[in-house]
Motif scaffolding. Sequence first.
Motif, PDB file in Angstrom:
ATOM      1  N   ASN A 165     -23.707 -29.140  59.156  1.00  0.00           N
ATOM      2  CA  ASN A 165     -24.233 -27.775  59.188  1.00  0.00           C
ATOM      3  C   ASN A 165     -23.094 -26.833  59.584  1.00  0.00           C
ATOM      4  OD1 ASN A 165     -23.969 -27.895  61.994  1.00  0.00           O
ATOM      5  ND2 ASN A 165     -26.173 -27.968  62.390  1.00  0.00           N
ATOM      6  N   GLU A 166     -23.390 -25.556  59.679  1.00  0.00           N
ATOM      7  CA  GLU A 166     -22.352 -24.561  59.958  1.00  0.00           C
ATOM      8  C   GLU A 166     -21.733 -24.725  61.347  1.00  0.00           C
ATOM      9  OE1 GLU A 166     -24.733 -21.121  58.948  1.00  0.00           O
ATOM     10  OE2 GLU A 166     -23.866 -21.045  56.929  1.00  0.00           O
TER      11      GLU A 166
ATOM     12  N   ASP B 198     -25.725 -24.401  54.403  1.00  0.00           N
ATOM     13  CA  ASP B 198     -26.063 -23.140  55.058  1.00  0.00           C
ATOM     14  C   ASP B 198     -27.540 -23.188  55.475  1.00  0.00           C
ATOM     15  OD1 ASP B 198     -27.654 -22.493  52.773  1.00  0.00           O
ATOM     16  OD2 ASP B 198     -25.980 -21.402  51.844  1.00  0.00           O
ATOM     17  N   ARG B 199     -27.991 -22.162  56.153  1.00  0.00           N
ATOM     18  CA  ARG B 199     -29.372 -22.147  56.677  1.00  0.00           C
ATOM     19  C   ARG B 199     -30.408 -22.285  55.563  1.00  0.00           C
ATOM     20  NH1 ARG B 199     -28.560 -20.859  61.943  1.00  0.00           N
ATOM     21  NH2 ARG B 199     -26.980 -19.328  62.467  1.00  0.00           N
ATOM     22  N   GLU B 200     -30.167 -21.634  54.434  1.00  0.00           N
ATOM     23  CA  GLU B 200     -31.107 -21.705  53.318  1.00  0.00           C
ATOM     24  C   GLU B 200     -31.222 -23.126  52.783  1.00  0.00           C
ATOM     25  OE1 GLU B 200     -31.339 -20.068  48.790  1.00  0.00           O
ATOM     26  OE2 GLU B 200     -30.699 -18.617  50.318  1.00  0.00           O
ATOM     27  N   GLN B 201     -30.096 -23.806  52.625  1.00  0.00           N
ATOM     28  CA  GLN B 201     -30.117 -25.195  52.146  1.00  0.00           C
ATOM     29  C   GLN B 201     -30.830 -26.098  53.147  1.00  0.00           C
ATOM     30  OE1 GLN B 201     -25.809 -25.289  51.576  1.00  0.00           O
ATOM     31  NE2 GLN B 201     -26.172 -26.097  49.509  1.00  0.00           N
TER      32      GLN B 201
ATOM     33  N   GLN C 142     -33.222 -25.274  55.127  1.00  0.00           N
ATOM     34  CA  GLN C 142     -34.667 -25.020  54.996  1.00  0.00           C
ATOM     35  C   GLN C 142     -35.255 -25.712  53.770  1.00  0.00           C
ATOM     36  OE1 GLN C 142     -34.928 -20.743  55.109  1.00  0.00           O
ATOM     37  NE2 GLN C 142     -35.001 -20.689  57.350  1.00  0.00           N
ATOM     38  N   GLN C 143     -34.440 -25.902  52.733  1.00  0.00           N
ATOM     39  CA  GLN C 143     -34.893 -26.571  51.506  1.00  0.00           C
ATOM     40  C   GLN C 143     -34.848 -28.090  51.620  1.00  0.00           C
ATOM     41  OE1 GLN C 143     -32.350 -24.991  48.456  1.00  0.00           O
ATOM     42  NE2 GLN C 143     -33.290 -22.964  48.533  1.00  0.00           N
TER      43      GLN C 143
END
Length: 174
Positions: free
Chosen positions: A41-42, A117-120, A122-123
Amino acid sequence: MTEGGRAGDLAAEGVPEAEFHPGIAQRMPRKGVAGGALIRNEDGLILFLEPTYKPTLDIPGGMAEQDESPLEACRREVREEIGLELEIGPLLVVDWVPAIGVWFDAVNFIFDGGVLDREQIQQLRVDPVEARGSEFLTLEQASTRLRPSMARRLAAAQEAVSRGATQYAEFGRL
């Protein structure tokens, strides 16, 4: 690969050489081959899965099927296990693992799965057949829940990311 892909490459090789001793090819040793992805993650934490089929943590990835490359196995397993179609980056570690119990020796390939990233994140959808869950941890946080060889292999992968150079290991030892 040539323009014709794998089929074209195989055709370009020509007729396979004949066996000097008939049946020898079937008697040759075989190794298991696996491909896994170091996904972060980041914050630099590693994505770990809690597999349903073994007591230790693991990274996304798995054994290659018949006539499947380690990279193809890595991509397929990442897609199956966490539901993401990731751009798998360069090879980080090649690690030979000796035979253990009923398992033949194997060669494990760890590829750079990149930074989500945060979007990935969440997916991300963990396949419940494959894993009970997932979590992002430091290698130190995960170390008591990993086989020692996996902890060493992942340390080598982290070092490969920082050095920008592929590492060769034997049972996780450089």
